[in-house]
Design a protein around this motif. Structure first.
Motif, mmCIF file in Angstrom:
data_model
loop_
_atom_site.group_PDB
_atom_site.id
_atom_site.type_symbol
_atom_site.label_atom_id
_atom_site.label_comp_id
_atom_site.label_asym_id
_atom_site.label_seq_id
_atom_site.Cartn_x
_atom_site.Cartn_y
_atom_site.Cartn_z
ATOM 1 N N ALA A 25 0.810 -1.222 0.000
ATOM 2 C CA ALA A 25 0.000 0.000 0.000
ATOM 3 C C ALA A 25 0.848 1.279 0.000
ATOM 4 O O ALA A 25 0.439 2.272 -0.615
ATOM 5 C CB ALA A 25 -0.955 -0.005 1.197
ATOM 6 N N GLN A 28 1.445 2.503 -3.518
ATOM 7 C CA GLN A 28 0.287 3.117 -4.158
ATOM 8 C C GLN A 28 0.069 4.537 -3.660
ATOM 9 O O GLN A 28 -0.291 5.425 -4.428
ATOM 10 C CB GLN A 28 -0.952 2.268 -3.885
ATOM 11 N N ARG A 185 -6.419 4.747 -1.263
ATOM 12 C CA ARG A 185 -5.798 3.420 -1.339
ATOM 13 C C ARG A 185 -5.425 2.902 0.047
ATOM 14 O O ARG A 185 -5.600 1.723 0.339
ATOM 15 C CB ARG A 185 -4.553 3.478 -2.212
ATOM 16 N N TYR A 322 -3.308 -5.214 -6.894
ATOM 17 C CA TYR A 322 -2.801 -3.844 -6.900
ATOM 18 C C TYR A 322 -3.792 -2.895 -7.569
ATOM 19 O O TYR A 322 -4.072 -1.798 -7.064
ATOM 20 C CB TYR A 322 -1.457 -3.824 -7.625
ATOM 21 N N SER A 325 -7.399 -2.105 -5.739
ATOM 22 C CA SER A 325 -7.442 -1.315 -4.509
ATOM 23 C C SER A 325 -8.404 -0.137 -4.622
ATOM 24 O O SER A 325 -9.013 0.267 -3.623
ATOM 25 C CB SER A 325 -6.038 -0.809 -4.163
ATOM 26 N N ARG A 326 -8.556 0.421 -5.801
ATOM 27 C CA ARG A 326 -9.449 1.572 -5.957
ATOM 28 C C ARG A 326 -10.898 1.176 -5.700
ATOM 29 O O ARG A 326 -11.606 1.837 -4.930
ATOM 30 C CB ARG A 326 -9.308 2.151 -7.365
ATOM 31 N N THR A 329 -11.755 -0.125 -1.882
ATOM 32 C CA THR A 329 -11.982 0.871 -0.832
ATOM 33 C C THR A 329 -13.461 1.207 -0.704
ATOM 34 O O THR A 329 -13.950 1.470 0.403
ATOM 35 C CB THR A 329 -11.164 2.136 -1.121
#
Length: 384
Positions: A25, A28, A185, A322, A325-326, A329
């Motif tokens: 994280a 990102q 993120r 990866y 992650s958007r 959330t």
């Protein structure tokens, strides 16, 4: 249910907030916030303060129950329906974390071992951990989390001249849009701290333990982010899959200890496994709470194998996690930020019956619960 000390719950909160978050994280967050990436941890932590407050108020109404029990006891039908949704959420979290740690172990420690074999070995460890109960997991947390914190606190002493503070310039002019995107993120992983009320009773999950754990976990992530920026540099940091491991690789204590990263990995990998053990435990516990006659310890292996299959079906490689992650959330905000506020407004303990039969049945339940708590206190475990 066994009552834990404040220190144990603080360490458990740090584990859930930091355990998987520090793996990739930070990269990102640095990709969007650049040199001000450390602010993303603070902003995400501020957002989590509201659901933690709601959980503390809610747990006061159910001092002897975890949140899964409270949902079922307050609304048997609606509570089980909501429990089914949380079960799917916990299963996805378990599959995601299992896929992350499997890929990390394969890349860092066992590059020649097939990933299927690595995942099965990890699953075997997690299954025995979860079958031991939450007491076993908390005891492991007391061992590995302080070692992880001690390792991070001593790392600046070894880096010395490798830290370049000029990479943080300009100090007072952050890019607000990038910081917000980076915080988005970070929030998807830091929100795992909200799993703690689902497995801990209201007597143990008090204000001091919850807030101290959240504060210490945020400080840990902020310091790690700062070290990564100062040592690795923002341009390189934003292009790494495992920035924390790359940070540890910069540690070189003489020529004899040029692979000091393997020693640090031997301390941190068990910490990651303990966090995923909590994921498997809460998923199995949700099955137990949903079906009253189910034996939770027997659910560990089926649930673990299901998560094992889902880890490869949902995420074919680490790049998908990866990129996910958007969207992830959004899911975490719904179930771990908004839903705690709704549960605080909806869940109420059932009023005791007025008749003699109800009083007698309540007395029998109280006596049986006292016997169970005494037995759990004597054995020192709280099995599924």
């Amino acid at each position: 249910m066994r009552q834990f000390t404040t220190r144990q719950i603080v360490l458990l909160g740090v584990l859930m907030e930091v355990g998987i978050t520090l793996i990739h994280a930070p990269a990102q967050a640095a990709d969007y916030a650049n040199q001000h990436a450390y602010w993303t941890c603070v902003i995400a932590a501020i957002v989590l303060c509201l659901p933690i407050w709601a959980m503390l108020r809610l747990k006061r109404r159910f001092p002897g129950q975890d949140l899964l029990q409270a949902m079922v006891s307050s609304h048997p039908v609606l509570g089980r329906m909501l429990l089914a949704v949380y079960l799917i959420l916990f299963l996805i979290i378990f599959a995601r974390d299992l896929r992350i740690i499997t890929d990390l172990v394969e890349v860092v420690l066992l590059p020649l071992t097939p990933i299927v074999v690595v995942s099965l070995i990890v699953l075997l460890t997690l299954a025995f951990m979860a079958k031991g109960g939450i007491s076993t997991i908390v005891n492991m947390t007391e061992i590995f989390v302080p070692l992880l914190i001690l390792t991070l606190l001593t790392m600046p002493l070894f880096f010395g001249r490798n830290m370049d503070f000029s990479v943080l310039r300009p100090y007072l002019h952050p890019e607000v849009d990038g910081v917000i995107k980076g915080s988005w993120r970070m929030l998807g992983y830091m929100a795992d701290i909200m799993i703690v009320p689902f497995v801990i009773s209201g007597k143990s999950y008090n204000g001091r333990s919850a807030w101290y754990g959240h504060l210490l976990g945020t400080a840990f992530l902020t310091l790690l982010m700062l070290l990564s920026e100062l040592v690795i540099g923002v341009p390189i940091l934003s292009r790494l899959f495992y920035p924390s491991y790359e940070l540890v690789r910069q540690l070189q204590l003489t020529d004899f200890l040029d692979r000091f990263d393997l020693f640090v990995a031997a301390l941190t990998v068990p910490t990651f496994l303990t966090k995923i053990g909590v994921d498997l435990y809460v998923t199995s516990l949700a099955v137990k709470r949903m079906f009253a006659h189910a034996w939770g310890s027997l659910m560990v292996w089926p649930v673990g194998l299901l998560g094992y299959v889902c880890s490869f079906m949902l995420f074919s490689n680490i790049v998908q996690i990866y990129d996910f992650s958007r969207e992830w959330t959004v899911v975490m905000i719904i179930f771990f930020v908004i839903m705690p506020l709704l549960l605080w407004m909806l869940l109420r303990p059932k009023s005791k019956g007025r008749g003699g039969d109800d009083k007698a049945s309540n007395g029998e339940r109280d006596s049986s619960s006292q016997k169970e708590s005494q037995l759990g206190g004597r054995t020192g475990h709280d099995h599924l």
